[in-house]
Each structure stands twice: as structure tokens, then as C-alpha cells.
Design a protein around this motif. Structure first.
Motif, mmCIF file in Angstrom:
data_model
loop_
_atom_site.group_PDB
_atom_site.id
_atom_site.type_symbol
_atom_site.label_atom_id
_atom_site.label_comp_id
_atom_site.label_asym_id
_atom_site.label_seq_id
_atom_site.Cartn_x
_atom_site.Cartn_y
_atom_site.Cartn_z
ATOM 1 N N LEU A 5 0.852 -1.193 0.000
ATOM 2 C CA LEU A 5 0.000 0.000 0.000
ATOM 3 C C LEU A 5 0.884 1.237 0.000
ATOM 4 C CD1 LEU A 5 -2.760 1.421 0.263
ATOM 5 C CD2 LEU A 5 -2.537 1.182 2.751
ATOM 6 N N PHE A 70 -1.169 -1.284 -4.407
ATOM 7 C CA PHE A 70 -2.086 -0.143 -4.503
ATOM 8 C C PHE A 70 -1.282 1.126 -4.769
ATOM 9 C CE2 PHE A 70 -4.854 -3.054 -2.211
ATOM 10 C CZ PHE A 70 -6.092 -2.778 -2.767
ATOM 11 N N LEU A 190 -12.078 -0.617 -3.963
ATOM 12 C CA LEU A 190 -10.632 -0.825 -3.980
ATOM 13 C C LEU A 190 -10.268 -2.183 -3.388
ATOM 14 C CD1 LEU A 190 -9.395 2.719 -2.879
ATOM 15 C CD2 LEU A 190 -8.976 1.654 -5.092
#
Length: 474
Positions: A5, A70, A190
Motif C-alpha cells: 500500500l 495499490f 478498492l
């Protein structure tokens, strides 16, 4: 699976991080500029890589062994953000391919390329195009319009204008159509993108009902139990409108300008892929999104805010700068007869709704001046009135260090002819309050000397009031 992330200290990143941590099948890794931005408790639950998207070697280290990455990175706070965004996206794509990453999930904005497309949206589109440009890796590109949630920039603007102005004169672009979406719906899209079984690149447009910005403000008024009137005026330019938002809402001039430029073109859904790939997700209506956001604010449950992102805060070593500060205003008080824990609670609750004690009017005046010259002002307030974490905004300060029952260090983000910090520290039985200033040139030195009398009253009152307030805390 191992998931990387990026942007984990930003508005969406902080919330997505919480959601990913709830999935026992995921080993979560964070790419951060500085490990200080991660709280001690979180460090035990995630893997941490220090670096950024302009450092290729740190990217490769962060992406090694990762299956899903991500991409929540942008450089909006930099003047040359369009070029930087392109470099960042290409670096990330190349490193992901090199490391054998299977999928990149990117959050961009709704909209199409035309002569009215704002520079900010154009940059978001170009980023998505770069990340989707290779057949060696899959990119799922989620495109969202106005995100409605406690702490989002768009919602903060709409809510503040609606609450403060019974009659609003607005630019003609207030009639532009968009499709807003609740922040918790964005997070669901997401997160669900991790488990899509398709292997090709996909663009997925998400949003609730089509509304004009005027309709959004009127529905916000309804949700707040208010009656409001909106009068569009054709002569309000982008610059004038940006200053208007800067003065009446918490966002800075730069953020306001970027958002208003985006009002010139419609931001509506261009495909049905959200229904095809996520048939079980039913977007929340706009008015229900507003009600939930307001409830979170009222119940002190705001997870993240638009101003959370650090930007260039980590580009310097402030420890050295503070050590060499030319001007220091230091106050020391004996707290041997007071609870150190309560004194700490007292100074970390400063600002926001609680204000700045007896000379609050001086801080407010400084905030208004800062807003008038394009600064952030005091209207940002606080995410949480009782707790602080590194990265939080506190009026026109940024929290750059907080140690429980020991220390709070704030970096000034108002317009100044120099750099300034405000520190509260418990050292033994002493409370030490220090204001540091590193001036830029002659103007910076004049600024400090002119304010010396004001500092005497403000800072003397502040440390005594902090101790006094600690006696009332439970």
C-alpha cells in the motif's frame, strides 16, 4: 498474499489500511517516506519499507515478493506536479514489472480528455494511462468523482459553505454534473479489486446518482436541516472563486483552485464495469453519504482528513534545523505537584474547537491574515479534539512528532518569512514550552522582533493555562 500500500498516510490510504488489516489472508507492506509516520502499534502489524516513487531502488525493495500493489500517490502540493506524476507512475510500473507484481490497483478521477479538462484531472488520467500501458502486468483503474466522507476536501468545502452562508453566489460551473460517491463505497471497490479474477487491464467507473454541484449543496443543506439559496453568477472567475473558498472553507488556495478548475467539465460514469465486476456493491445515495459523514464528525470518529498527507514535510531533517534556530522563546514551569499524564492530555488538546486560551482572538486574527495571503489559516481545525498522531493537521500547524506523556512537536504551515516550530515537552518535573524560529533574511528577523511583545503575553499565558486546564481533566 503480500500487498503493498502506497499513500498510507493520505486520506484514502489511512482508511484502506484499516480495511486491509482486517483480511487475515493479506500480509500488508507499507511504502512510506519516513518510518516516523507509522504509529508503534501499527508497526507490529505491517511490514514497512522506507522510500518513495522517485527512488527506484527503494521501489524495488518495497515491491519484492508483492502480488498486489495499490498506487495512491500524487504530487498535487508541488508546482510541477504533472511532470512528477508521470515520472512517479513510470517508475512504479517499471519496478512492479521487474519484481513480478501481478496487479496494480490505482484510484483516479472520473472525466474525459477535452479542452475543458482541468490540469489536475488531466494528470490523474495520464497517470492511469501510464500504469495501464504494459501487457506485462494488470492494472485495475478505479475512477471516482467527488468523494463524500468526513474529512474529504470536497465534503469539507460543501459542508462549510452550506453551514456558513444562507445565500451563496457561485460560479456558473455549479451546474456541472458529477456523480459523487461515499468514501466507504470507494474503499469497498478498492478492496474488492484484489479478488477480481480477470487478468486484463480494466477501467471501472464508480459513483452514485448524477447531481449538479448546486444539487449537492442543496441536498447537504437538507441533511443538515438548513434552508439555503444559491445564485450562480457568470462573472466569477476561477481565481476569485478560489479565494472565496480559501476564505470560507478549511482548504488552502492551491487545493481550492485545483478543485474549482475541475468544475468546468462533467465527471460522470463512462462504463458499466462497476455493475459487471461488483454486482453486490450498491452505491450509497448522496444524502445518506452526507449524513454518515456528519455523524462521524459529531462523534469524533474521523479516521483521516484531506490535509493528512505529508508532502514535503519529510524532505528535511527538522531536528538539525531546530537545533540551529536563531530565535527561541522558552517557558518552563514546575509540574511536580501535577499529574504528568493530565498535563500531556492538556497540551495535546490545544487548538481546534478548544482554541488557544485567553489570547485566542490573536490566533484567530493571525489565521484570517494567513487565509487572506493564501495560507491554510485556522479553519482546518483538528481531526480529533482529544488525540493526535504524527501527520495530523492542527489549525495551521502540522504534527511532526508526538510521544505519549512526553512530547508534542508542531511545524508551522502558515505563511511565514522563515520556518517555525512549537514544542511542548515534559522533562522530569518540568513542562518546557519552546517556540523556535529560523528566519529568512532581514524580513524574517524583523517579523520576529515585531512579535516579541505579543509572544510574551501569548506564550506566558499558554503554558500557565495548560497546567491550569490539566487540573480539570479526569
Amino acid at each position: 498474499m503480500k500487498v503493498l500500500l502506497t499513500g498510507s498516510t493520505g486520506y484514502i490510504g489511512r482508511r484502506l489500511k484499516q480495511k486491509l488489516l482486517q483480511d487475515e489472508n493479506i500480509i500488508l507492506r507499507l511504502l512510506v517516506r519516513n518510518k516516523k509516520s507509522i504509529t508503534p502499534n501499527l508497526k507490529r502489524s505491517v511490514e514497512i519499507c522506507e522510500g518513495n516513487s522517485f527512488d527506484v531502488e527503494s521501489l524495488k525493495k518495497a515491491l519484492e515478493g508483492v502480488e498486489i500493489a495499490f498506487y495512491l500517490i500524487h504530487s498535487l502540493n508541488r508546482s510541477d506536479y504533472k511532470n512528477l506524476d508521470k515520472i512517479s507512475a513510470q517508475n512504479f510500473l517499471d519496478a512492479a514489472i521487474y519484481c513480478g507484481v501481478k496487479r496494480i490497483i490505482y484510484l483516479g478521477g472520473l472525466g474525459i480528455k477535452n479542452k475543458h479538462t482541468s490540469q489536475h484531472l488531466l494528470s490523474r488520467i495520464e497517470t492511469g494511462e501510464i500504469l495501464s500501458s504494459s501487457d506485462k502486468i494488470q492494472t485495475i483503474w478505479i475512477r471516482a468523482g467527488v468523494i463524500i466522507g468526513s474529512g474529504s476536501a470536497s465534503f469539507e468545502i460543501i459542508r462549510n459553505l452550506t453551514e456558513k452562508l444562507p445565500v451563496m453566489t457561485t460560479p456558473k460551473w455549479v451546474n456541472t454534473k458529477t456523480q459523487p460517491i461515499a468514501v466507504f463505497d470507494v474503499l469497498t471497490y478498492l478492496y474488492s479489486s484484489i479478488y477480481i479474477e480477470k487478468k486484463e487491464n480494466i477501467i471501472i467507473d464508480v459513483g452514485s446518482e448524477q447531481l449538479t454541484y448546486k444539487e449537492m449543496m442543496l441536498q447537504t443543506a437538507t441533511a443538515l436541516g438548513l434552508k439555503r439559496y444559491i445564485i450562480p453568477l457568470p462573472f466569477l472567475s476561477i481565481t476569485l472563486s478560489s479565494y472565496w473558498l480559501n476564505l470560507f472553507t478549511p482548504v488552502s488556495y492551491g487545493v481550492a483552485k485545483a478543485l474549482i478548475e475541475g468544475l468546468k467539465s462533467e465527471a460522470t460514469i463512462q462504463n458499466d464495469n462497476a455493475k459487471i465486476y461488483f454486482p453486490n456493491i450498491k452505491p450509497t445515495s448522496y444524502i445518506d453519504s452526507v449524513k454518515k459523514a456528519v455523524d462521524e464528525i459529531r462523534n469524533n470518529q474521523v479516521v483521516s482528513r484531506w490535509s493528512d498527507r505529508f508532502g514535503s514535510v519529510w524532505d528535511k531533517d527538522y531536528t538539525e534545523e531546530i537545533a540551529h534556530a536563531i530565535f527561541v522563546d522558552r517557558r518552563v514551569e514546575d509540574i511536580s505537584n501535577f499529574s504528568h499524564e493530565k498535563v500531556y492530555k492538556s497540551f495535546i488538546s490545544i487548538g481546534g474547537e478548544f482554541g488557544w486560551f485567553d489570547y485566542d482572538f490573536l490566533w484567530k486574527t493571525r489565521g484570517v491574515i494567513d487565509k487572506m495571503i493564501g495560507g491554510v489559516g485556522l479553519k482546518r481545525g483538528r481531526r480529533d479534539q482529544l488525540n493526535l498522531r504524527i501527520g495530523d493537521s492542527l489549525d495551521f500547524w502540522k504534527v511532526i512528532d508526538v510521544q505519549e506523556n512526553k512530547r508534542l512537536l508542531l511545524l508551522a504551515q502558515m505563511k511565514l518569512p522563515g520556518n517555525a516550530w512549537l514544542e511542548f515537552k515534559i522533562d522530569g518535573d518540568k513542562l518546557i514550552q519552546s517556540a523556535y524560529f529560523y528566519p529568512k533574511g532581514l524580513l524574517g528577523r524583523l517579523y520576529w522582533y515585531i512579535l516579541v511583545p505579543v509572544h510574551y503575553f501569548v506564550f506566558t499565558n499558554m503554558i500557565k493555562s495548560i497546567i491550569k486546564k490539566s487540573k480539570t481533566l479526569t
